[in-house]
Design a protein around this motif. Structure first.
Motif, PDB file in Angstrom:
ATOM      1  N   ASP A   1       0.283  -8.721 -44.975  1.00 29.29           N
ATOM      2  CA  ASP A   1      -1.021  -8.917 -45.604  1.00 29.29           C
ATOM      3  C   ASP A   1      -1.036 -10.178 -46.451  1.00 29.29           C
ATOM      4  N   GLN A   2      -0.810 -11.314 -45.812  1.00 33.57           N
ATOM      5  CA  GLN A   2      -0.855 -12.614 -46.469  1.00 33.57           C
ATOM      6  C   GLN A   2      -1.391 -13.636 -45.481  1.00 33.57           C
ATOM      7  N   PRO A   3      -1.866 -14.786 -45.962  1.00 37.01           N
ATOM      8  CA  PRO A   3      -2.345 -15.822 -45.041  1.00 37.01           C
ATOM      9  C   PRO A   3      -1.249 -16.250 -44.082  1.00 37.01           C
ATOM     10  N   ILE A   4      -1.660 -16.706 -42.910  1.00 34.99           N
ATOM     11  CA  ILE A   4      -0.662 -17.078 -41.919  1.00 34.99           C
ATOM     12  C   ILE A   4       0.004 -18.409 -42.241  1.00 34.99           C
TER      13      ILE A   4
ATOM     14  N   SER B   1      -6.366 -17.285 -42.664  1.00 31.90           N
ATOM     15  CA  SER B   1      -6.579 -15.962 -42.081  1.00 31.90           C
ATOM     16  C   SER B   1      -5.418 -15.049 -42.450  1.00 31.90           C
ATOM     17  N   ILE B   2      -5.713 -13.783 -42.682  1.00 33.94           N
ATOM     18  CA  ILE B   2      -4.681 -12.818 -43.019  1.00 33.94           C
ATOM     19  C   ILE B   2      -3.952 -12.386 -41.747  1.00 33.94           C
ATOM     20  N   ALA B   3      -2.639 -12.436 -41.781  1.00 34.85           N
ATOM     21  CA  ALA B   3      -1.838 -12.195 -40.583  1.00 34.85           C
ATOM     22  C   ALA B   3      -2.089 -10.824 -39.980  1.00 34.85           C
ATOM     23  N   SER B   4      -2.157  -9.794 -40.816  1.00 39.02           N
ATOM     24  CA  SER B   4      -2.345  -8.443 -40.291  1.00 39.02           C
ATOM     25  C   SER B   4      -3.677  -8.298 -39.571  1.00 39.02           C
ATOM     26  N   GLU B   5      -4.698  -9.069 -40.006  1.00 37.24           N
ATOM     27  CA  GLU B   5      -6.000  -9.012 -39.358  1.00 37.24           C
ATOM     28  C   GLU B   5      -5.989  -9.795 -38.048  1.00 37.24           C
ATOM     29  N   VAL B   6      -5.322 -10.942 -38.055  1.00 39.54           N
ATOM     30  CA  VAL B   6      -5.234 -11.732 -36.820  1.00 39.54           C
ATOM     31  C   VAL B   6      -4.491 -10.954 -35.735  1.00 39.54           C
ATOM     32  N   LEU B   7      -3.473 -10.210 -36.143  1.00 40.19           N
ATOM     33  CA  LEU B   7      -2.658  -9.466 -35.193  1.00 40.19           C
ATOM     34  C   LEU B   7      -3.206  -8.076 -34.896  1.00 40.19           C
ATOM     35  N   HIS B   8      -4.264  -7.660 -35.646  1.00 41.15           N
ATOM     36  CA  HIS B   8      -4.851  -6.329 -35.487  1.00 41.15           C
ATOM     37  C   HIS B   8      -3.793  -5.235 -35.653  1.00 41.15           C
ATOM     38  N   LEU B   9      -3.020  -5.354 -36.710  1.00 42.93           N
ATOM     39  CA  LEU B   9      -1.947  -4.388 -36.931  1.00 42.93           C
ATOM     40  C   LEU B   9      -2.522  -3.040 -37.352  1.00 42.93           C
ATOM     41  N   PRO B  10      -2.045  -1.972 -36.772  1.00 42.95           N
ATOM     42  CA  PRO B  10      -2.505  -0.637 -37.171  1.00 42.95           C
ATOM     43  C   PRO B  10      -1.857  -0.214 -38.480  1.00 42.95           C
ATOM     44  N   GLU B  11      -2.345   0.874 -39.048  1.00 40.96           N
ATOM     45  CA  GLU B  11      -1.742   1.377 -40.276  1.00 40.96           C
ATOM     46  C   GLU B  11      -0.421   2.084 -39.997  1.00 40.96           C
ATOM     47  N   ARG B  12      -0.230   2.471 -38.757  1.00 48.19           N
ATOM     48  CA  ARG B  12       1.014   3.123 -38.389  1.00 48.19           C
ATOM     49  C   ARG B  12       1.857   2.138 -37.608  1.00 48.19           C
TER      50      ARG B  12
END
Length: 508
Positions: free
Chosen positions: A22-25, A73-84
């Motif tokens: 959860d940080q910028p790429i 862009s936030i890395a977790s959003e770009v990668l569409h990371l799930p919560e699990r």
């Protein structure tokens, strides 16, 4: 889950880096540039109740995915990371696929301990007749159906079962005998007084000046945990008085061995000769630093810079206390001729192609004067490459006077400054004049010096140790030392102008 087909043991890998998802790429791209092609980057996310999930990626996967993304862009959003993610307190397999059109065809596990700390990455091996090498370390399993996103959990026993209950596979555990840390040898020179109660096998130094101005030489062995994160000095929390450092979690000084001169120079020359670039760096610490603290910081520097040559520290006898500021001011001047002689010896005795000089805080005072003297000495031509001053506690006027001479004796001079540095503000209040490490309206801009305003870089509570604790700054130093890049070629810097000229600033 009918498509699950893992018929080979799982290969466990410990050669990886870890950072937050959860940080910028932008800072993550900086980390990727420091990784070798056979390394992995694990992105971590912490959720409620301090639960951490891990998402392992090959370097090339992130490079490709981030290629067209905005730096902020936030890395977790770009990668569409799930919560699990790939793990919980039990082992879990995580299907890595950007979307159904681009399945990666691989599954990953991560191995964690009972506290949820990451121990390694697991990748199922492919059937031999279909092996495709991804890196020199890893193979992937045969392609899984695109609709498979989250696979079966692995029980505590480490047994992975097919959904229909057939073909149980027991993965290999982490390699036996692999330590959760690696050892970084740090060469040292110090004019501290030796503790008379220390032994030959375990030398200790005090915060007092050495008798007869004697300079001792030797090697420190420092352990770096394999979970080390770029720009962090992992130490037990100070408020946990009962906590003791652990080699698997913290950077630790394991041993200090004093060496006779001939053996010291032989070992240092060997370390330099065995590196691809045949280089070394000398780190001069600042005020309020003990010998042990200096050794840990130097080892961290060597690790974060992926430095293969000879990491060296010159440890002058700072009192190691906040109240010892005035005493340290006198001592750093007393140490100046010892530092000069040592730098001359390093350049003459190691056959190094490049020597980088790095000073922090009050240590910059000695290095400014020494560099001024070295410019007219008989150093081997073009030996000193990078001259780096981090938050220098030096009178700004004196630094500007020395700028032309400094730039003439090396390939590049770099000054890192900040307007949020409380220690330098204190120094300015004492001396009545601005310090070279301060930014703001009075930022030092001089011909031949690359001034970098690091005010936007997060640092510690004093805002004074950002040189070794701030991720973007360490990435910048990496490209400076390893590649000699000028500011316009380094990622994350914006050019600024002022009446005195041009300087650079870290991007927000």
């Amino acid at each position: 889950m009918d498509s699950l087909s893992l018929r080979r043991p799982v290969h466990w890998v410990s050669n990886y880096e870890i950072t937050e998802a959860d940080q910028p790429i932008a800072p993550i791209k900086g980390i990727l540039r420091t990784l070798r092609s056979n390394q992995w980057l694990v992105l971590s996310r912490t959720f409620a109740k301090e639960k951490t999930e891990f998402f392992p990626f090959r370097k090339r996967e992130l490079v490709e995915r981030f290629a067209d993304a905005e730096p902020l862009s936030i890395a977790s959003e770009v990668l569409h990371l799930p919560e699990r993610g790939a793990t919980a307190l039990i082992k879990r397999i995580w299907r890595t696929a950007w979307d159904t059109d681009q399945p990666l065809g691989s599954s990953r596990m991560v191995w964690v301990d009972e506290r949820g700390l990451l121990l390694g990455i697991g990748v199922p091996r492919e059937e031999r007749e279909h092996q495709v090498a991804i890196t020199s370390y890893l193979k992937i399993s045969e392609e899984l159906a695109p609709q498979t996103h989250m696979l079966e959990e692995v029980a505590e026993s480490g047994v992975l079962e097919r959904a229909e209950g057939k073909d149980k596979v027991k993965p290999e555990g982490p390699k036996a005998g692999v330590d959760p840390f690696w050892i970084v040898p740090v060469f040292y020179a110090t004019d501290r007084k030796r503790n008379p109660q220390s032994s030959v096998d375990e030398v200790r130094y005090t915060n007092e000046r050495a008798l007869n101005e004697m300079v001792s030489l030797g090697v420190c062995n420092v352990s770096i945990p394999r979970t080390h994160q770029l720009g962090r000095l992992e130490r037990p929390r100070k408020w946990k008085l009962w906590a003791r450092p652990k080699r698997s979690e913290h950077i630790m000084l394991l041993s200090t061995t004093e060496l006779p001169g001939h053996e010291f120079w032989q070992r240092l020359d060997t370390s330099v000769a065995e590196s691809a670039k045949r280089d070394a760096f000398i780190f001069v610490h600042g005020y309020n630093v003990s010998f042990e603290d200096a050794a840990l910081r130097t080892a961290q520097l060597a690790t974060d810079l992926s430095f293969e040559g000879g990491p060296i520290m010159f440890s002058w006898p700072s009192k190691g206390t906040l109240s010892g500021y005035l005493s340290d001011e006198g001592t750093i001047q007393w140490s100046r001729p010892h530092l000069q002689k040592f730098i001359e010896d390093v350049c003459a005795s190691t056959n190094a192609n490049a020597v980088h000089l790095i000073a922090h805080s009050m240590g910059s005072r000695a290095l400014v004067e020494v560099a001024h003297a070295l410019s007219s000495s008989s150093l081997p031509a073009n030996t000193v490459k990078q001259l780096i001053f981090a938050a220098p506690d030096v009178d700004s006027g004196i630094f500007q006077q020395a700028a032309q001479v400094l730039s003439a004796m090396c390939a590049r001079v770099t000054l890192y400054a900040s307007d949020s540095d409380k220690a330098l503000k204190f120094s300015k209040a004492i001396h009545g004049y601005a310090r070279a490490g301060e930014a703001g309206a009075g930022i030092v801009v001089a011909a031949g010096v690359d001034t970098i305003d690091a005010s936007l870089v997060d640092t510690d509570f004093l805002g004074h140790s950002g040189f070794v604790t701030a991720n973007p700054l360490m990435q910048d130093v990496y490209y400076l030392v390893q590649h000699g890049h000028q500011p316009s070629e380094r990622f994350g810097l914006d050019q600024r102008s002022c009446p005195l000229g041009t300087y650079w600033c870290f991007k927000t």
